[in-house]
Design an enzyme around this catalytic site. Sequence first.
Site, PDB file in Angstrom:
ATOM      1  N   GLY A 148      -9.039 -26.866  33.392  1.00 29.93           N
ATOM      2  CA  GLY A 148      -8.892 -28.248  34.329  1.00 29.93           C
ATOM      3  C   GLY A 148      -9.378 -27.535  35.867  1.00 29.93           C
ATOM      4  O   GLY A 148      -9.714 -26.590  35.875  1.00 29.93           O
ATOM      5  N   SER A 149      -8.936 -28.430  36.792  1.00 30.48           N
ATOM      6  CA  SER A 149      -9.113 -27.855  38.010  1.00 30.48           C
ATOM      7  C   SER A 149      -8.103 -26.806  38.555  1.00 30.48           C
ATOM      8  O   SER A 149      -6.911 -26.725  38.077  1.00 30.48           O
ATOM      9  CB  SER A 149      -9.117 -29.023  39.164  1.00 30.48           C
ATOM     10  OG  SER A 149      -7.859 -29.558  38.677  1.00 30.48           O
TER      11      SER A 149
ATOM     12  N   CYS B 132     -17.469 -26.118  34.422  1.00 31.37           N
ATOM     13  CA  CYS B 132     -16.882 -25.229  35.429  1.00 31.37           C
ATOM     14  C   CYS B 132     -17.711 -23.836  35.562  1.00 31.37           C
ATOM     15  O   CYS B 132     -17.544 -23.194  36.519  1.00 31.37           O
ATOM     16  CB  CYS B 132     -15.531 -24.693  34.674  1.00 31.37           C
ATOM     17  SG  CYS B 132     -15.739 -23.950  33.003  1.00 31.37           S
TER      18      CYS B 132
ATOM     19  N   VAL C 139      -4.701 -28.479  39.843  1.00 35.31           N
ATOM     20  CA  VAL C 139      -3.865 -29.053  38.588  1.00 35.31           C
ATOM     21  C   VAL C 139      -3.248 -27.787  37.785  1.00 35.31           C
ATOM     22  O   VAL C 139      -1.968 -27.666  37.586  1.00 35.31           O
ATOM     23  CB  VAL C 139      -4.369 -29.860  37.629  1.00 35.31           C
ATOM     24  CG1 VAL C 139      -3.514 -30.295  36.564  1.00 35.31           C
ATOM     25  CG2 VAL C 139      -4.719 -31.240  38.358  1.00 35.31           C
ATOM     26  N   GLY C 140      -4.051 -26.622  37.783  1.00 33.39           N
ATOM     27  CA  GLY C 140      -3.583 -25.439  37.140  1.00 33.39           C
ATOM     28  C   GLY C 140      -2.427 -24.829  37.788  1.00 33.39           C
ATOM     29  O   GLY C 140      -1.682 -24.321  37.158  1.00 33.39           O
TER      30      GLY C 140
ATOM     31  N   LYS D 149      -3.272 -33.032  24.722  1.00 31.59           N
ATOM     32  CA  LYS D 149      -3.320 -34.113  25.870  1.00 31.59           C
ATOM     33  C   LYS D 149      -4.744 -34.043  26.086  1.00 31.59           C
ATOM     34  O   LYS D 149      -5.191 -33.518  27.041  1.00 31.59           O
ATOM     35  CB  LYS D 149      -2.097 -33.866  26.901  1.00 31.59           C
ATOM     36  CG  LYS D 149      -1.814 -35.118  27.541  1.00 31.59           C
ATOM     37  CD  LYS D 149      -2.800 -36.029  28.160  1.00 31.59           C
ATOM     38  CE  LYS D 149      -3.250 -35.580  29.599  1.00 31.59           C
ATOM     39  NZ  LYS D 149      -4.691 -36.133  29.897  1.00 31.59           N
TER      40      LYS D 149
ATOM     41  N   GLU E 170     -15.778 -26.268  44.382  1.00 31.22           N
ATOM     42  CA  GLU E 170     -16.622 -26.505  43.167  1.00 31.22           C
ATOM     43  C   GLU E 170     -16.907 -28.026  42.940  1.00 31.22           C
ATOM     44  O   GLU E 170     -16.167 -28.878  43.486  1.00 31.22           O
ATOM     45  CB  GLU E 170     -15.688 -26.424  42.015  1.00 31.22           C
ATOM     46  CG  GLU E 170     -16.280 -26.696  40.799  1.00 31.22           C
ATOM     47  CD  GLU E 170     -15.327 -26.267  39.425  1.00 31.22           C
ATOM     48  OE1 GLU E 170     -14.036 -26.849  39.817  1.00 31.22           O
ATOM     49  OE2 GLU E 170     -15.600 -25.727  38.711  1.00 31.22           O
TER      50      GLU E 170
ATOM     51  N   GLU F 210      -7.672 -21.970  32.439  1.00 31.46           N
ATOM     52  CA  GLU F 210      -9.237 -21.937  32.599  1.00 31.46           C
ATOM     53  C   GLU F 210      -9.482 -22.722  33.642  1.00 31.46           C
ATOM     54  O   GLU F 210      -9.627 -24.110  33.343  1.00 31.46           O
ATOM     55  CB  GLU F 210      -9.977 -21.753  31.302  1.00 31.46           C
ATOM     56  CG  GLU F 210     -11.361 -21.410  31.232  1.00 31.46           C
ATOM     57  CD  GLU F 210     -12.364 -22.566  31.797  1.00 31.46           C
ATOM     58  OE1 GLU F 210     -12.556 -22.537  32.979  1.00 31.46           O
ATOM     59  OE2 GLU F 210     -12.884 -23.152  30.863  1.00 31.46           O
TER      60      GLU F 210
HETATM   61  P1  ADP Z   1     -10.538 -32.728  36.850  1.00 35.98           P
HETATM   62  O1  ADP Z   1     -10.644 -32.305  38.207  1.00 35.98           O
HETATM   63  O2  ADP Z   1     -11.952 -31.834  36.222  1.00 35.98           O
HETATM   64  O3  ADP Z   1     -10.518 -34.140  36.374  1.00 35.98           O
HETATM   65  P2  ADP Z   1      -7.828 -32.280  35.982  1.00 35.98           P
HETATM   66  O4  ADP Z   1      -7.519 -30.980  36.452  1.00 35.98           O
HETATM   67  O5  ADP Z   1      -7.544 -33.353  37.088  1.00 35.98           O
HETATM   68  O6  ADP Z   1      -9.580 -32.056  35.854  1.00 35.98           O
HETATM   69  O7  ADP Z   1      -7.782 -32.585  34.695  1.00 35.98           O
HETATM   70  C1  ADP Z   1      -7.713 -31.832  33.438  1.00 35.98           C
HETATM   71  C2  ADP Z   1      -6.664 -32.219  32.580  1.00 35.98           C
HETATM   72  O8  ADP Z   1      -5.305 -32.005  33.222  1.00 35.98           O
HETATM   73  C3  ADP Z   1      -6.773 -33.784  32.123  1.00 35.98           C
HETATM   74  O9  ADP Z   1      -6.269 -33.677  30.787  1.00 35.98           O
HETATM   75  C4  ADP Z   1      -5.720 -34.195  33.018  1.00 35.98           C
HETATM   76  O10 ADP Z   1      -5.056 -35.365  32.480  1.00 35.98           O
HETATM   77  C5  ADP Z   1      -4.835 -33.135  33.421  1.00 35.98           C
HETATM   78  N1  ADP Z   1      -3.714 -33.252  34.197  1.00 35.98           N
HETATM   79  C6  ADP Z   1      -3.884 -33.724  35.530  1.00 35.98           C
HETATM   80  N2  ADP Z   1      -2.877 -33.622  36.278  1.00 35.98           N
HETATM   81  C7  ADP Z   1      -2.094 -33.264  35.592  1.00 35.98           C
HETATM   82  C8  ADP Z   1      -0.760 -32.545  35.999  1.00 35.98           C
HETATM   83  N3  ADP Z   1       0.026 -32.718  36.855  1.00 35.98           N
HETATM   84  N4  ADP Z   1      -0.024 -31.748  34.895  1.00 35.98           N
HETATM   85  C9  ADP Z   1      -0.503 -31.791  33.582  1.00 35.98           C
HETATM   86  N5  ADP Z   1      -1.763 -32.082  33.244  1.00 35.98           N
HETATM   87  C10 ADP Z   1      -2.586 -32.778  34.285  1.00 35.98           C
END
Ligand code: ADP
Length: 501
Positions: free
Chosen positions: A245-246, A302, A249-250, A192, A399, A268
Amino acid sequence: MGSNSESNGSAGIKIPKIQFTKLFINGQFVDSISGKTFETKDPRNEEVITVVAEGDKDDIDSAVKAARTALDSGAWPRMSGYERGRIMMKYADLIEEHAEELAILDTIDGGKVFSICKNIDIPHTVHLLRYYAGAADKIHGETLKLLGEFQGYTLKEPLGVIGHIIPWNFPSTLFFVKVSPALAAGCTMIVKPAEQTPLSALYYAHLAKQAGIPDGVLNVVTGFGSTAGAALCSHMDVDKVSFTGSTEVGRLVMEAAAKSNLKHVSLELGGKTPLIIFDDADLDMAVNLSQNAAFFNKGEICVAGSRVYVQEGIYDAFVEKSVEMAKSRVVGDPFNSEVHQGPQIDKKQFEKVLKYIEYGKNEGATLLTGGKTCGDKGYFIEPTIFADVNENMKIGKDEIFGPVLSLMKFKTIEEAIEKANATRYGLAAGIITNNLNIAHRVSRSVQAGTIWINCFFVFDPSCPFGGYKMSGFGKDQGLDAIEKYLNVKSIITPIYSSPWL
Ligand code: ADP
């Protein structure tokens, strides 16, 4: 497939017609089940590049079914590692052949500097694939002599169906950081990509098919995080989610895994990397390295060295040179070879970075240079330096993911170590000194997964990468990353000593 035709980019670079805009499931490009699409925009000018299929829960279901069938009865997990490695090598060759087009896609989709994409990002993806292709036929278990009359051996088996969730700052490299070891291990997968940068991922799906990766092994579902991403994390038939990602969201990814089938998770996440510069450092080298650490990829990385600690003896000279150099950095169209820094990825991030610059001013930090937007369209921000920052200020602890560097003065090694560790993150740290003892002492004391001494941003497929503390767990890269995608099975049997057997 995309409908827009070939157009002229800037600096004489032709932007090719976008060929792939649909979901890639079971070896075919397909519309989303809902028929919905979303726009992907060019951060240089805020214009729509094309529309892309918007995958949701039903599309994730369909991709997971394809991946499950490819795992349970397909050729990929059953062929020898040597054969998988050969196909992966071919995949790498195809990427190399299309490097220019792929670099253009990441530049228009992500605002990344074209020459860096072409000469660093894409070659790194190729390197990752070849590294793990070479490892695919070296996956094996152990033979064990057990207590009594038993012997055992271990088998390393593909972990299963993997969900890879990728962010937008390194759409190509991070695709292959995740996919390459999983392919080598014989897993099947759904990727994804981030909604901001779906284009190169779909191109990689097309090249996977051309390389001979069987249908269903590598599926790409474009769409949003809260729908497609969340559906992947809570799916009962996905065995692992590998996420970059963030940190926020992690946490959701882990929660979804816990509430569904207890799938494996590797994360990560964010960082607030300290770069510690000692009095004995070569000043020009240190200023250069610190600017690269903070401003590379517009600070959208990051491990950005966003907290720069400078020892008091060289602090004033360092500040002066840093301001001069930041002012000379060229912000503009990332296709232009003179440009160091392109636009931030999208309006949301652009506004977030500007908000942090305001926080910095309001919290009492001294703005030395930058702080403003550039141009009247697109998401360009000046390289920005603050002094007099501390770890309790928002700009010192959060960050920012933008071109904002915070300068801090320190006296002693102990103080530098304490300040460097005054963060909930632990992804990386940098040290600049010619004193070996200081370099090694600080390396051992700073809590971070990667330490760069007299260098920064050195990545290699063989070198494990990942966080301490709230920067996550489960290393990417390195030979051990393959283990994340393997299950170990113990097989035990007696060896009878009876003479008639
Ligand atoms: P950033 O803050 O750098 O945009 P995110 O953590 O929001 O990073 O996004 C990184 C990835 O996680 C993207 O592919 C995003 O679509 C996906 N993402 C965002 N929200 C969710 C969620 N609730 N569950 C799973 N994946 C998500």
